[in-house]
Motif scaffolding. Structure first.
Motif, PDB file in Angstrom:
ATOM      1  N   TYR A   1       3.023   6.525  -5.207  1.00 10.52           N
ATOM      2  CA  TYR A   1       2.979   6.665  -6.655  1.00 10.52           C
ATOM      3  C   TYR A   1       1.695   7.314  -7.133  1.00 10.52           C
ATOM      4  O   TYR A   1       1.645   7.894  -8.201  1.00 10.52           O
ATOM      5  N   SER A   2       0.634   7.182  -6.354  1.00 10.84           N
ATOM      6  CA  SER A   2      -0.601   7.792  -6.855  1.00 10.84           C
ATOM      7  C   SER A   2      -0.790   9.202  -6.318  1.00 10.84           C
ATOM      8  O   SER A   2      -1.766   9.861  -6.649  1.00 10.84           O
ATOM      9  N   ILE A   3       0.118   9.699  -5.489  1.00  9.11           N
ATOM     10  CA  ILE A   3      -0.014  11.076  -5.001  1.00  9.11           C
ATOM     11  C   ILE A   3       1.138  11.958  -5.500  1.00  9.11           C
ATOM     12  O   ILE A   3       0.914  12.975  -6.154  1.00  9.11           O
ATOM     13  N   VAL A   4       2.359  11.540  -5.197  1.00 10.62           N
ATOM     14  CA  VAL A   4       3.491  12.443  -5.432  1.00 10.62           C
ATOM     15  C   VAL A   4       3.667  12.830  -6.913  1.00 10.62           C
ATOM     16  O   VAL A   4       3.767  14.023  -7.219  1.00 10.62           O
TER      17      VAL A   4
ATOM     18  N   TYR B   1      -5.442  -2.308   2.127  1.00 13.34           N
ATOM     19  CA  TYR B   1      -4.099  -2.740   2.503  1.00 13.34           C
ATOM     20  C   TYR B   1      -3.462  -1.739   3.455  1.00 13.34           C
ATOM     21  O   TYR B   1      -2.757  -2.105   4.388  1.00 13.34           O
ATOM     22  N   LEU B   2      -3.729  -0.453   3.196  1.00 18.81           N
ATOM     23  CA  LEU B   2      -3.151   0.573   4.052  1.00 18.81           C
ATOM     24  C   LEU B   2      -3.658   0.437   5.485  1.00 18.81           C
ATOM     25  O   LEU B   2      -2.891   0.465   6.437  1.00 18.81           O
ATOM     26  N   PHE B   3      -4.979   0.262   5.624  1.00 21.05           N
ATOM     27  CA  PHE B   3      -5.530   0.153   6.971  1.00 21.05           C
ATOM     28  C   PHE B   3      -5.089  -1.146   7.647  1.00 21.05           C
ATOM     29  O   PHE B   3      -4.900  -1.184   8.864  1.00 21.05           O
ATOM     30  N   ALA B   4      -4.927  -2.182   6.848  1.00 19.56           N
ATOM     31  CA  ALA B   4      -4.433  -3.438   7.417  1.00 19.56           C
ATOM     32  C   ALA B   4      -3.039  -3.224   7.984  1.00 19.56           C
ATOM     33  O   ALA B   4      -2.728  -3.644   9.102  1.00 19.56           O
ATOM     34  N   LEU B   5      -2.224  -2.519   7.219  1.00 19.15           N
ATOM     35  CA  LEU B   5      -0.851  -2.260   7.662  1.00 19.15           C
ATOM     36  C   LEU B   5      -0.856  -1.433   8.948  1.00 19.15           C
ATOM     37  O   LEU B   5      -0.152  -1.740   9.907  1.00 19.15           O
TER      38      LEU B   5
ATOM     39  N   SER C   1       0.827  -1.201   0.000  1.00 14.76           N
ATOM     40  CA  SER C   1       0.000   0.000   0.000  1.00 14.76           C
ATOM     41  C   SER C   1       0.863   1.254   0.000  1.00 14.76           C
ATOM     42  O   SER C   1       0.507   2.242  -0.638  1.00 14.76           O
ATOM     43  N   VAL C   2       1.990   1.213   0.692  1.00 12.60           N
ATOM     44  CA  VAL C   2       2.777   2.443   0.846  1.00 12.60           C
ATOM     45  C   VAL C   2       3.333   2.934  -0.496  1.00 12.60           C
ATOM     46  O   VAL C   2       3.086   4.082  -0.878  1.00 12.60           O
TER      47      VAL C   2
END
Ligand SMILES: *[C@@H]1O[C@H](CO)[C@@H](O)[C@H](O)[C@H]1NC(C)=O
Ligand SMILES: CC(=O)N[C@H]1CO[C@H](CO)[C@@H](O)[C@@H]1O
Length: 727
Positions: free
Chosen positions: A529-532, A595-599, A523-524
């Motif tokens: 990649y989808s923001i910066v 995935y982010l919240f899981a992490l 997720s990280v």
């Protein structure tokens, strides 16, 4: 070919592997080329100063991650295998010595898993084309619901007519619910008469069950029909009750005098002060209880929403276990999880096509499919913790010498399913399914592989089991959060594919497991990649080489070739173009939210939350699902994250279009030339997110994004992009 020693199953390697390997090598070269670019090239002068250097490094890290992850995904494309069985030979050689098979169906809550669906699944497995004396069907009801029990008593009665009907007319599928939904009236007059009768019986059973459901309880006069209902006299709640074991069919006969399979209802003891370990706990109780009743050396477990769509399935599975040459290595045979209610273009990627048509065949080629908790046949002795080095062959003729009548055993059975039975035992650790992980199935399968066993993935053309897939975005995201969290826990568990038994387990299989275990951490880089790059597009800070530079080549090659490959692979698995596009979207959403919240959950040490996804939908939701409109509906942190990221990309994209209209022609040309990859990335994200923008601003139905989420995501997106812009 059909001699005494001809094998019971056959394994084929995929064609075109060499070609794929050449292609994979070209991709690998480009990946390394990109790494070299990041490592050796200076960030462009406008980006050099201060903190901006970190943006460049961040890109490098993300690309290192993606590159490595891509290598793992190649492990399952390296050596795919396909299996074929020879049931005829099995029957010729072993028809009289076929082993007993125990069939476990697990359910947990009559509200989300309607009893009619549950008993249809039970009936579908009772009706396998297999000597009924050798089948025993167990329903584990973790809801301890008398409604489910009532439905099962009705199913036991109905089975006396249903099994002969299935046998006489060889009908498929043998789940009555599915059969009557799809079957056309038979043309043959004799069968037509029987069809009418059996359909009537089924409708009556359905009405009785649904009446009881609507009342919410079983009325007193109905309770007299079966002595088992007295068990509920001392029942307090589904979380606090004694063990209930009821043998509904033991040595009974059907309407034509043939044997019926055994049918057992089990609700293990639940007490508030004992943790029940979810489905793994239920499965372990079933393993113990069944070992006293039928003790079949082969166990199938299915979820209550996955009915059998093929009556050959047991025989197919036995072809693997009973093969004289290779059978003794095989611990379990996994069937794919297929879904009957995925729409044509699968808005939520519900079919998980590529996983089951590509990944699992690849895992199989490297030593064995994972165990995914449903549609799987196990050898009982291996579930008890046996290692491959121990005597691995088993004697299929071994008979069960329990001559006691079941009535006398009830107390003993109740004890086996009590809360305290497992205290100070190896259950949940070295025996049975493992505890303490939301994906107990994956962990259990992995530990079996670590003990030296192989497994088999069998994916016949006519699917063996059909289930119900999630039908809203939120359900899908929640489900994937649980999976990815569990898989990451597997990675840091004792059995981690990253270190446990390293060198003993096939490295290809380890990489295969890593594909799933690394879902959460991916997720990280995806988020990055989808923001910066989008924000940098707006700022005019290039993080990618310009079109005119030689470094542009590997980027272009990767973007084009990976996309094309992914697309063609999806089509080859039977998907549609739109389905592929929807799949790209949902995969972005899963990565940036589930995935982010899981992490985060794992890093912050929050609790394992177990949510059973609902199998019932209201009509509105159903209608939108069939029209393939994404269902947002609920406001949850998952939806908010997804909406925020897509808004941020829209802001950047619109911003840059406005900015470029103010430029003169030459400047604009240079701008787009240096920012080409950014434009492609951000543009693709915007196009991918179209349905979401629609749900944010245009849709009026109940499935649109709720207003609070809209407000939050717009504000957040503006805030984040402004902060990043001025950084
Ligand atoms: C399920 O079984 C039916 C009847 O045999 C068959 O026509 C259908 O194709 C099967 N479904 C799948 C998805 O394989
Ligand atoms: C159980 C369930 O929700 N089944 C639905 C699956 O989707 C199809 C349409 O694609 C519906 O007709 C079913 O009712």
């Amino acid at each position: 070919m059909d001699g005494e020693n001809s094998p019971l199953f056959d394994t084929e390697r995929a064609k075109g592997r060499k070609l794929h390997r050449v292609f994979a090598t070209t991709v690998l070269v480009s990946i390394v080329w990109i790494w070299v670019y990041r490592a050796t090239q200076q960030p462009p002068s406008t980006a050099v100063s201060g903190g901006r250097r970190w943006w460049w490094r961040g890109m490098f890290m993300a690309e290192l991650w993606f590159g490595m992850y891509w290598v793992f995904t190649q492990s399952v494309r390296w050596n795919p295998t396909y299996r074929r069985t020879f049931k005829q030979r099995l029957s010729q050689r072993y028809e009289d010595q076929l082993p007993r098979v125990d069939l476990f169906v697990c359910t947990a809550d009559p509200k989300v898993e309607p009893p009619m669906m549950v008993v249809s699944t039970v009936l579908s497995v009772m009706a396998y084309d297999y000597p009924p004396k050798k089948l025993a069907v167990y329903l584990s009801d973790d809801g301890g619901s008398e409604l489910t029990f009532y439905a099962l008593t009705q199913a036991a009665i109905f089975s006396k007519h249903w099994l002969p009907y299935c046998r006489n007319y060889k009908i498929e599928p043998r789940s009555p619910l599915a059969y009557f939904k799809s079957a056309s009236r038979p043309s043959n007059t004799k069968q037509d008469q029987d069809y009418t009768n059996i359909k009537k019986l089924f409708e009556e059973m359905k009405d009785r069950t649904e009446n009881v459901m609507n009342n919410g309880r079983v009325h007193d006069e109905l309770r007299l029909e079966h002595k088992g209902f007295t068990e509920w006299d001392s029942f307090t709640s589904s979380k606090d009750h004694a063990t209930i074991v009821q043998v509904l069919l033991d040595q009974n006969e059907d309407a034509e005098g043939h044997s019926l399979p055994k049918l057992v209802y089990l609700a293990r003891e639940k007490r508030p002060d004992h943790f029940h370990n979810f489905k793994a706990g239920a499965m372990n109780a079933l393993i113990r209880v069944s070992s006293k009743i039928s003790n079949g050396p082969i166990i199938l477990n299915v979820d209550c929403d996955m009915y059998s769509n093929s009556s050959d399935t047991v025989r197919d599975a036995l072809c693997f276990f009973m093969d004289e040459e290779k059978g003794h290595e095989i611990a379990f045979v996994q069937y794919p999880q297929c879904f009957e209610n995925v729409t044509k273009n699968e808005v939520y990627g519900g079919s998980m096509r590529v996983i089951f048509e590509v990944d699992f065949h690849g895992l199989d080629g490297n030593g064995g499919s994972m165990y995914i908790g449903t549609g799987c046949f196990h050898r009982r002795d291996i579930l008890f913790g046996k290692s491959f080095d121990d005597e691995s062959r088993i004697d299929w003729k071994m008979e069960n010498d329990h001559k006691e009548t079941l009535e006398n055993m009830i107390e003993e059975l109740k004890n086996l399913a009590s809360c305290t039975y497992e205290i100070d035992t190896e259950w949940g650790k070295e025996m049975g399914l493992k505890y303490g992980c939301p994906v107990e199935d994956i962990l259990t399968g992995l530990s079996i592989h670590c003990r030296g066993w192989k497994s088999v993935y069998y994916n016949p053309n006519r699917k063996a089991f059909l289930g119900v897939s999630t039908t809203t975005l939120d359900q899908t995201l929640v489900q994937h959060k649980r999976w990815s969290e569990g898989d990451l826990l597997v990675l840091i568990s004792k059995y981690s594919p990253a270190w446990f038994r390293l060198g003993k387990v096939n490295p290809g299989l380890i990489m295969g497991y890593l594909i799933y275990c690394l879902w959460a951490p991916s997720s990280v880089p995806t988020l990055y990649y989808s923001i910066v790059p989008s924000v940098c597009l707006l700022k005019g800070v290039p993080l990618f080489p310009a079109v005119t530079s030689g470094w542009f080549l590997p980027f272009a090659y990767i973007i084009v070739s990976i996309t094309a490959f992914d697309y063609l692979e999806f089509l080859r698995c039977g998907g549609t173009t739109k389905g592929w596009w929807n799949g790209r979207r949902i995969s972005l959403y899963k990565r940036t939210s589930s995935y982010l919240f899981a992490l985060l959950d794992i890093i912050l040490g929050s609790d394992l939350s177990f949510v059973i996804s609902s199998k019932v939908m209201d009509n509105d939701v159903q209608a939108r699902y069939e029209k393939e409109m994404m269902e947002f509906g609920v406001s949850s942190p998952l939806t908010t994250t997804v909406a925020t990221i897509s808004m941020l990309n829209l802001v950047c994209f619109v911003g840059v279009v406005m900015k470029s209209t103010l430029m003169d022609k030459v400047t604009r040309g240079v701008y787009y030339e240096t920012m080409a990859v950014h434009v492609v990335l951000c543009g693709a994200l915007v196009v991918l997110n179209m349905p979401l923008y629609w749900a944010l601003f245009v849709r009026k139905d109940k499935g649109k994004i709720p207003d609070p989420v809209t407000v939050k995501s717009v504000v957040l997106a503006l805030f984040v992009s402004t902060v990043l812009y001025f950084m």
